[in-house]
Design a protein around this motif. Structure first.
Motif, PDB file in Angstrom:
ATOM      1  N   PHE A  55      30.287  70.994   1.103  1.00  0.00           N
ATOM      2  CA  PHE A  55      31.232  71.291   2.151  1.00  0.00           C
ATOM      3  C   PHE A  55      31.467  70.332   3.247  1.00  0.00           C
ATOM      4  O   PHE A  55      32.684  69.985   3.770  1.00  0.00           O
ATOM      5  N   PRO A  56      30.446  69.522   3.769  1.00  0.00           N
ATOM      6  CA  PRO A  56      30.739  68.511   4.890  1.00  0.00           C
ATOM      7  C   PRO A  56      31.657  67.434   4.377  1.00  0.00           C
ATOM      8  O   PRO A  56      32.409  66.969   5.069  1.00  0.00           O
ATOM      9  N   TRP A  78      34.992  68.703   4.132  1.00  0.00           N
ATOM     10  CA  TRP A  78      35.563  69.353   5.555  1.00  0.00           C
ATOM     11  C   TRP A  78      36.119  67.545   5.988  1.00  0.00           C
ATOM     12  O   TRP A  78      36.930  67.584   6.982  1.00  0.00           O
ATOM     13  N   MET A  79      35.231  66.831   5.596  1.00  0.00           N
ATOM     14  CA  MET A  79      35.718  65.287   6.034  1.00  0.00           C
ATOM     15  C   MET A  79      37.117  64.996   5.557  1.00  0.00           C
ATOM     16  O   MET A  79      37.856  64.433   6.261  1.00  0.00           O
ATOM     17  N   ILE A 108      44.258  70.462  13.625  1.00  0.00           N
ATOM     18  CA  ILE A 108      42.996  70.312  13.627  1.00  0.00           C
ATOM     19  C   ILE A 108      42.579  71.061  15.065  1.00  0.00           C
ATOM     20  O   ILE A 108      41.350  71.569  14.987  1.00  0.00           O
ATOM     21  N   LEU A 109      42.981  70.872  16.242  1.00  0.00           N
ATOM     22  CA  LEU A 109      42.808  71.431  17.231  1.00  0.00           C
ATOM     23  C   LEU A 109      43.191  72.973  17.402  1.00  0.00           C
ATOM     24  O   LEU A 109      44.030  73.298  18.361  1.00  0.00           O
ATOM     25  N   SER A 110      42.761  73.687  16.709  1.00  0.00           N
ATOM     26  CA  SER A 110      42.950  75.236  16.735  1.00  0.00           C
ATOM     27  C   SER A 110      41.491  75.819  16.770  1.00  0.00           C
ATOM     28  O   SER A 110      40.637  75.186  16.234  1.00  0.00           O
ATOM     29  N   LYS A 111      41.668  76.840  17.508  1.00  0.00           N
ATOM     30  CA  LYS A 111      40.103  77.544  17.666  1.00  0.00           C
ATOM     31  C   LYS A 111      39.764  78.110  16.449  1.00  0.00           C
ATOM     32  O   LYS A 111      38.450  78.141  16.121  1.00  0.00           O
ATOM     33  N   ASP A 112      40.583  78.633  15.650  1.00  0.00           N
ATOM     34  CA  ASP A 112      39.977  78.957  14.303  1.00  0.00           C
ATOM     35  C   ASP A 112      40.548  78.070  13.283  1.00  0.00           C
ATOM     36  O   ASP A 112      41.844  77.644  13.026  1.00  0.00           O
ATOM     37  N   PRO A 113      39.848  77.374  12.432  1.00  0.00           N
ATOM     38  CA  PRO A 113      39.829  76.380  11.521  1.00  0.00           C
ATOM     39  C   PRO A 113      41.015  76.756  10.419  1.00  0.00           C
ATOM     40  O   PRO A 113      40.898  77.932   9.970  1.00  0.00           O
ATOM     41  N   PHE A 131      42.456  76.620   6.982  1.00  0.00           N
ATOM     42  CA  PHE A 131      42.204  76.143   5.502  1.00  0.00           C
ATOM     43  C   PHE A 131      43.335  75.845   4.660  1.00  0.00           C
ATOM     44  O   PHE A 131      43.012  75.161   3.687  1.00  0.00           O
ATOM     45  N   TRP A 140      39.926  64.108  16.091  1.00  0.00           N
ATOM     46  CA  TRP A 140      38.785  64.297  15.176  1.00  0.00           C
ATOM     47  C   TRP A 140      39.600  63.996  13.815  1.00  0.00           C
ATOM     48  O   TRP A 140      39.027  63.650  12.905  1.00  0.00           O
ATOM     49  N   THR A 179      39.257  60.281  13.249  1.00  0.00           N
ATOM     50  CA  THR A 179      37.848  59.957  13.227  1.00  0.00           C
ATOM     51  C   THR A 179      37.408  60.321  11.746  1.00  0.00           C
ATOM     52  O   THR A 179      36.611  59.515  11.061  1.00  0.00           O
ATOM     53  N   MET A 180      37.914  61.511  11.127  1.00  0.00           N
ATOM     54  CA  MET A 180      37.742  61.868   9.983  1.00  0.00           C
ATOM     55  C   MET A 180      38.331  60.987   8.778  1.00  0.00           C
ATOM     56  O   MET A 180      37.736  60.574   7.901  1.00  0.00           O
TER      57      MET A 180
END
Lengths: 340, 272
Positions: free
Chosen positions: B21-22, B25-26, B37-42, B44, B236, B239-240
């Motif tokens: 997963f990590p 997710w990256m 990216i900047l949403s409260k609920d990720p 997918f 983010w 950064t990712m």
């Protein structure tokens, strides 16, 4: 393992086929079978031959200059006072054991020591227990599932350290992190905007999850590799005798793999105890120096506080603790070498 | 399918997801549009975009960091291979006074606590006016990977039957030629696995470069990544993307050489 070729003195030089090593260009054979020139016997040259020393010189010299000398300098530095002023004048002051007495009387130092030891112990217990379980699982999976799990473990293992720290900071981000979202979704309250890096303890828990996640693959995959060397007939025999899984593990698997367990455990202790990048990059040892382990503590005392002598003393004490773990490790390795 | 098999496969699947997963997710965050990216609920499911990557590579001095990382990594690995070949040949094939001591020294050097030696390295480098030096960093990384390289190659050389070498010498080869034509071709797997270890060690190293090279022009990618995250805290996606750029070479190399990396307890094996 150690194939010691020195002892075996073969008098009659056997005529091995020249093509054995896959080199097609064999030099022309000597004139006659009678006057075979004796090959130079460098391999059995007397102690005192110069060639071996020439061959090892670069390795020995570079290790002496860049490893041994700094280690010695480290000990010397720990008996000196080097602060901002001495950095500029370049004249360190000899202070004897003052750095050590100061450290040993400092409650912050002891806090960090206890923190490092507990942190290491918690990590190693989790890594070994979970790694072993996953190794056992790998051994009992079908071909396809084993490949899936192995690949996933290998990807986790291969993740570069600093990249994985960055990713974990994103996973645990307070506003948009997927972990807070997951806990909210599971119906837990209090994870609306939970700041995981608010305390040193919580920061270290994240570092621990990172270290355990990154270290399990090494143990699990090697465990699986070691298990394949324990014949399946042993399991079968244990099963026939009516032993359950737990019993089989403790009476068949564990005794067979005891050296593996011990060696891996000590390796993990050493690795975790001296881990720097994971701890420092996660939160710079903060907040309020609350997530510093010994290597980070030494770094911050030196670079942040300009107490270079004290920092060197912390390093020396850390290395002494590491040497204790290493001596156990080497004893195990040497014992294994002898048995083989 | 027996119920036991189903449970085992299910457990394996859950674990596989947890471990990957990590990494996933990256990768997926690096390909997400800013808005998602900047949403409260990720989110997918999304339409992948490369918009985050220019932000990552557009940082000042990015290519300097890349060049520095490549220099120290390749330099350390090549030096280590060269020096270790000579030393491991002597250890595996010759008798000389001090051999046992050297073997023990190499074993201990493998466990050298470099992370705890950064302060004294700083003092030494400072006294010798060698701060912000790429050659010094390369030399340190070379010594970091040297013991493992010697140890591994020694095993490979010892596994080659002496008779092969002797035969070559009887055929008129000198010792050097015998080594080059007989042993060296058989060392390929050893050279591969030690290079992999050296590459990962130097590519990952953080503590030394952090303390020695404060000057940005002399820094490497691990520092770029940590500073990037400080500077672009909330970005983010970028950064990712930066993390992915840093991790991808290692992940690819590792997947290719995984068989060599796994199995066989090698002290100080590749480890994150």
């Amino acid at each position: 393992m150690t194939v010691d070729s020195q002892g075996a003195v073969s008098t009659a030089s056997t005529d091995a086929p020249g093509s054995a090593a896959g080199t097609s260009k064999t030099p022309p054979p000597p004139a006659g079978p009678k006057n075979v020139p004796k090959p130079p016997r460098g391999r059995r040259s007397l102690p005192g031959g110069v060639l071996p020393y020439l061959l090892i010189a670069p390795a020995v010299l570079s290790m002496a200059v860049l490893l041994l000398y700094p280690l010695i300098r480290n000990v010397v530095l720990s008996f000196q006072q080097v602060g901002r002023r001495e950095l500029i004048t370049r004249k360190p002051e000899w202070t004897g054991v003052e750095n050590y007495t100061e450290l040993l009387g400092d409650s912050q130092f002891w806090t960090v020591v206890v923190r490092s030891v507990v942190f290491t112990a918690a990590n190693v217990v989790l890594i070994m227990a979970l790694g072993t379980l996953i190794g056992l699982l790998l051994n009992r999976l079908g071909k396809k599932m084993r490949l899936v799990l192995s690949l996933s473990l290998i990807l986790a293992w291969a993740m570069p350290i600093v990249a994985s720290v960055t990713v974990f900071r994103w996973l645990f981000d307070e506003q948009f992190g997927v972990v807070n979202w997951l806990l909210r979704t599971l119906g837990l309250s209090g994870y609306e905007q939970h700041n995981w890096f608010e305390t040193g303890f919580s920061t270290l828990v994240i570092v621990m999850i990172l270290l355990v996640w990154g270290s399990i693959p090494f143990v699990a995959l090697n465990m699986y590799a070691a298990l394949t060397t324990v014949g399946s007939e042993l399991y079968e025999a244990a099963k026939m005798d009516g032993a359950n899984g737990w019993r089989t593990f403790w009476s068949v698997v564990f005794p067979n793999l005891k050296p593996f367990f011990l060696i891996t455990t000590f390796l993990e202790i050493i690795w975790i105890f001296k881990a720097f990048a994971q701890v420092y990059a996660m939160n710079l040892g903060g907040p309020d120096r609350g997530s510093e382990t010994l290597p980070v503590f030494a770094y911050i005392e030196g670079q942040g506080q300009f107490h270079y002598g004290v920092a060197a003393a912390i390093s020396v004490l850390t290395i002494v603790m590491l040497i204790a773990a290493m001596s156990f490790y080497f004893r195990l390795i040497l014992k294994q070498e002898e048995e083989q | 399918m027996r119920p036991g098999t189903v449970a085992k496969n299910l457990a394996a699947l859950v674990l596989a997801v947890v471990f990957v997963f990590p990494v996933y997710w990256m990768l997926s965050s690096s390909l997400k549009p800013q808005s998602e990216i900047l949403s409260k609920d990720p989110v997918f499911l999304f339409v992948p975009t490369l918009e985050n990557y220019p932000t990552a590579t557009g940082v000042d001095l990015f290519w300097t960091y890349v060049a520095n990382s490549l220099t120290v990594t390749v330099g350390a690995v090549l030096l280590a291979l060269l020096v270790a070949l000579a030393a491991s040949f002597a250890i595996a094939r010759m008798r000389f006074r001090g051999r046992k001591g050297l073997v023990l020294g190499v074993m201990m050097a493998q466990m050298a606590p470099w992370e705890v030696m950064v302060i004294v390295m700083y003092m030494i480098a400072r006294d010798g006016d060698m701060l912000n030096s790429i050659p010094l960093l390369t030399a340190i990384y070379f010594v970091m990977v040297l013991p493992f390289t010697i140890w591994t190659l020694r095993g490979f050389i010892a596994a080659v039957p002496v008779e092969l070498e002797e035969a070559a010498q009887i055929d008129g080869c000198t010792r050097g030629q015998a080594f080059r034509k007989v042993i060296f071709p058989l060392l390929a797997p050893g050279l591969m696995s030690t290079s992999l270890f050296g590459f990962i060690t130097a590519w990952n190293e953080f503590a030394m470069v952090l303390i020695l090279n404060k000057d940005k022009a002399a820094q490497t990618l691990p520092l770029w990544l940590t500073q990037f995250q400080t500077a672009f805290g909330s970005d983010w996606g970028a950064t990712m993307a930066a993390s992915t750029l840093f991790a991808l070479p290692v992940l690819i190399v590792f997947l290719f050489l995984q068989r060599r990396a796994v199995g066989g307890m090698t002290a100080g094996a590749v480890k994150g």
